[in-house]
Design a protein around this motif. Sequence first.
Motif, mmCIF file in Angstrom:
data_model
loop_
_atom_site.group_PDB
_atom_site.id
_atom_site.type_symbol
_atom_site.label_atom_id
_atom_site.label_comp_id
_atom_site.label_asym_id
_atom_site.label_seq_id
_atom_site.Cartn_x
_atom_site.Cartn_y
_atom_site.Cartn_z
ATOM 1 N N ASN A 88 44.558 15.010 3.661
ATOM 2 C CA ASN A 88 44.389 14.712 2.246
ATOM 3 C C ASN A 88 44.584 13.218 2.023
ATOM 4 N N THR A 89 43.658 12.599 1.306
ATOM 5 C CA THR A 89 43.734 11.149 1.092
ATOM 6 C C THR A 89 44.983 10.761 0.298
ATOM 7 N N ALA A 90 45.515 11.687 -0.499
ATOM 8 C CA ALA A 90 46.708 11.376 -1.297
ATOM 9 C C ALA A 90 47.892 11.011 -0.407
ATOM 10 N N ILE A 91 47.955 11.581 0.797
ATOM 11 C CA ILE A 91 49.064 11.282 1.710
ATOM 12 C C ILE A 91 49.011 9.830 2.150
ATOM 13 N N GLN A 92 47.819 9.363 2.558
ATOM 14 C CA GLN A 92 47.678 7.974 2.976
ATOM 15 C C GLN A 92 47.926 7.017 1.804
ATOM 16 N N GLN A 93 47.430 7.369 0.636
ATOM 17 C CA GLN A 93 47.616 6.515 -0.536
ATOM 18 C C GLN A 93 49.087 6.450 -0.941
ATOM 19 N N ALA A 94 49.789 7.560 -0.807
ATOM 20 C CA ALA A 94 51.218 7.580 -1.132
ATOM 21 C C ALA A 94 51.995 6.653 -0.203
ATOM 22 N N TYR A 141 53.848 10.600 -5.864
ATOM 23 C CA TYR A 141 52.532 9.978 -6.015
ATOM 24 C C TYR A 141 51.565 10.870 -6.788
ATOM 25 N N SER A 142 51.513 12.147 -6.417
ATOM 26 C CA SER A 142 50.546 13.050 -7.057
ATOM 27 C C SER A 142 51.036 14.484 -6.989
ATOM 28 N N ARG A 143 51.554 14.984 -8.109
ATOM 29 C CA ARG A 143 52.076 16.351 -8.129
ATOM 30 C C ARG A 143 50.976 17.398 -8.042
ATOM 31 N N ALA A 144 49.741 17.000 -8.363
ATOM 32 C CA ALA A 144 48.650 17.969 -8.420
ATOM 33 C C ALA A 144 47.831 18.037 -7.132
ATOM 34 N N SER A 145 48.121 17.197 -6.156
ATOM 35 C CA SER A 145 47.289 17.170 -4.941
ATOM 36 C C SER A 145 47.525 18.412 -4.084
#
Length: 332
Positions: free
Chosen positions: A279-285, A295-299
């Motif tokens: 998931n890209t959210a992990i790298q962005q976090a 970073y993103s509760r909805a990811s």
Amino acid sequence: MSQLAKIKQFFEEREAISVSAIEKEAKLSKGRLRKILIGEGAMTPLVINRLRPVLENYGFSLGFRSTTISFYNYKGGVGKTTSVLSIGACLAKLGYKVLLVDFDGQANLTRSCGFTSRTRDIFAEEGPQVENYRIVQSGSLKRRIDLITSDIALHEREKDFGNRMDYYELLDKKLQKFKDEYDFILIDNCPGINDFPKLSIMASDYVMIPTQAEWDSIAGIPAAKELLEVFKEEKNRTVPLLGVFVTMYSNNQVAQEISLEELQNAHGDNLMKTIIPRNTAIQQARLTNKDILRYSRASDATKAYMELTEEMLRKLGFDKDKTKTAKAATAK
């Protein structure tokens, strides 16, 4: 006084209460507690968590003691640091006090928490450097996530300590004073088979093994499991494997689907049911020095890590009433 000593004291002071009766009330398998009391079984956190409310009904307190979990794989790049930080955040969201320990000279966990300068490792002469990573709101409660930092100097400690008789107990001794302050201590280890992961395992109650569903990552699992067997045989120290879990999984890759099936066949009940997706959210976090929950509760990754955390708690036998559902915890 250890918790085992306290439980022995409980039965000495209450001769009318049988061990089998307490086993039944605590929903322990028949004979399990008796074996523990005579030194033939391990006093695990699961047993303690089931005994605690039962003994309290008799007016006896076991006191507070944390559960320490090492995250380790012989192979690097399997998501150890991300998982330690993410699971730590989820535990705090569920109402637990959490201490993260960076036990890797690369200090990836330290940097991921936003501490990039003037840090020291746990064995520094000045003592461990404990930083507050953040405060997490859990319902009406505020829970701290603290961090023991690391530094590249940690790599030099191995040769400095190698000849000490208490070498394998060094980390355990450093963590003792923290074990009455936190519900969970999560240790991020360096990859490879060197002595420092052995110190971490010696200080832990359980081990979690992260892996990608790829051949080179899976190849590191037997080495980690073998290390647990070595401790059992040579150090008379049983550290159970809490679980193997898959990270960075892509549903659309045939090779990963085949590897996942191999993992299921090889590790059975040891394989956690929850899978962490790529998931890209992990790298962005990580780029923003935030855990995935912050970073993103909805990811999808956030939801998966919360589900993995709850699965881990169920295996440990923690009070189900304390743990919220993943949906409720991530929605706030």
